[in-house]
Design an enzyme around this catalytic site. Structure first.
Site, PDB file in Angstrom:
ATOM      1  N   SER A 115       0.835  -1.196   0.000  1.00  0.00           N
ATOM      2  CA  SER A 115       0.000   0.000   0.000  1.00  0.00           C
ATOM      3  C   SER A 115       0.876   1.254   0.000  1.00  0.00           C
ATOM      4  O   SER A 115       1.674   1.439  -0.916  1.00  0.00           O
ATOM      5  CB  SER A 115      -0.965  -0.053   1.193  1.00  0.00           C
ATOM      6  OG  SER A 115      -1.961   0.920   1.084  1.00  0.00           O
ATOM      7  N   HIS A 169      -8.199  -4.956  -0.643  1.00  0.00           N
ATOM      8  CA  HIS A 169      -6.918  -4.320  -0.331  1.00  0.00           C
ATOM      9  C   HIS A 169      -6.049  -5.129   0.619  1.00  0.00           C
ATOM     10  O   HIS A 169      -4.869  -4.820   0.761  1.00  0.00           O
ATOM     11  CB  HIS A 169      -7.177  -2.932   0.267  1.00  0.00           C
ATOM     12  CG  HIS A 169      -5.939  -2.094   0.391  1.00  0.00           C
ATOM     13  ND1 HIS A 169      -5.178  -1.731  -0.702  1.00  0.00           N
ATOM     14  CD2 HIS A 169      -5.335  -1.560   1.485  1.00  0.00           C
ATOM     15  CE1 HIS A 169      -4.156  -1.003  -0.307  1.00  0.00           C
ATOM     16  NE2 HIS A 169      -4.216  -0.896   1.017  1.00  0.00           N
ATOM     17  N   ASP A 212      -9.788  -4.401  -5.051  1.00  0.00           N
ATOM     18  CA  ASP A 212      -9.347  -3.315  -4.166  1.00  0.00           C
ATOM     19  C   ASP A 212     -10.110  -2.040  -4.504  1.00  0.00           C
ATOM     20  O   ASP A 212     -10.011  -1.522  -5.614  1.00  0.00           O
ATOM     21  CB  ASP A 212      -7.845  -3.094  -4.338  1.00  0.00           C
ATOM     22  CG  ASP A 212      -7.231  -2.225  -3.254  1.00  0.00           C
ATOM     23  OD1 ASP A 212      -7.984  -1.545  -2.539  1.00  0.00           O
ATOM     24  OD2 ASP A 212      -5.995  -2.227  -3.143  1.00  0.00           O
TER      25      ASP A 212
END
Length: 261
Positions: free
Chosen positions: A96, A241, A214
């Site tokens: 991320s 995610h 996601d």
């Protein structure tokens, strides 16, 4: 010898250090921690690498620090942690926001990074993501509403829809847990981060792992990373995610292929 990184005028980052062998530096995501994001994979990784997994300020065991951090600061402080653990060169994995931190490390500290693994990563330039980030930060004092939003955008719909009612209720309750102190800072940093112009200069083998469902960091962001880095390989997993929660066996297979390779 490791490149010289200016010593920060703050305490060193707390970190997890496990295993032996060539170095592997891990960068976690916004609002997470080293253990939250990498915990399910640590034992497997440590069987092949000396794993160094720092916590950003205000996450995990690193104390909160006031002010607004920059990507450069995170990058340099992670490399400082690698220096403190005696890593000369290292493979580098980022999840991320950590994927953008990893890109910045590769550019600010050339010669240190042997290879890159970028999972569900932030590339930048998404007005939608910036707006969503502002919404999530604005809800930090309204845990029930933030939990419902996270359930909607952080976790993949296929995985959530398949949960039995009791597990779904437990998940919703778990998402109401207190947030790390660094949550607003880290999410605001993710919202303003943009590493797209840096991708073409990455000159190490790179594997980009996308997450097909996601809705927090959209799959188009993952593909931007893969398309922008010369020679990068792209693999997409059927998850939202958090593939370490939703698709752990598939993620473990991909990550271990990267580590052993």
């Amino acid at each position: 010898m490791p490149s010289t990184v200016p010593a920060p005028a703050v305490a060193p980052l707390a970190r997890i250090v496990q295993g032996s062998g060539p170095g592997l530096l891990l960068a976690h995501g916004a609002g997470g921690s080293a253990r939250d994001n990498w915990g399910p994979l640590l034992a497997d990784l440590a069987a092949h690498r000396t794993v160094v997994a720092p916590d950003y300020p205000g996450s995990g065991d690193s104390p909160y620090e006031p002010g607004e951090p920059t990507l450069d600061e995170y990058a340099d402080r992670l490399v400082a942690a690698a220096d403190e653990e005696g890593l000369d060169t290292f493979d580098l994995a980022g999840f991320s926001l950590g994927a953008a931190v990893a890109v910045r490390i590769a550019n600010r500290h050339p010669g240190r990074v042997r290879s890159l693994l970028l999972i569900a990563g932030v590339a930048g330039g998404s007005a939608r993501q910036s707006t969503l980030t502002e919404l999530m930060v604005g809800l930090r004092d309204r845990p029930a509403e933030l939990a419902d939003l996270m359930l909607t955008v952080v976790l993949g719909h296929s995985w959530v829809d398949a949960l039995p009612a009791d597990q779904l209720a437990a998940l919703r309750e778990g998402l109401r847990s207190p947030l790390p102190a660094g949550f607003p800072q880290q999410f605001r940093l993710a919202a303003r981060t943009d590493v797209r112009a840096e991708l073409a200069s990455i000159a190490v083998p790179t594997l980009v792992v996308g997450a097909a469902e996601d809705m927090l960091v959209q799959p188009s962001q993952h593909r931007l990373l893969a398309e922008g880095i010369p020679g990068a390989r792209f693999v997409e997993l059927p998850s939202g995610h958090l593939p370490m929660v939703e698709a752990l066996p598939q993620l473990r297979e991909v990550v271990m292929e990267f580590v052993k390779g």
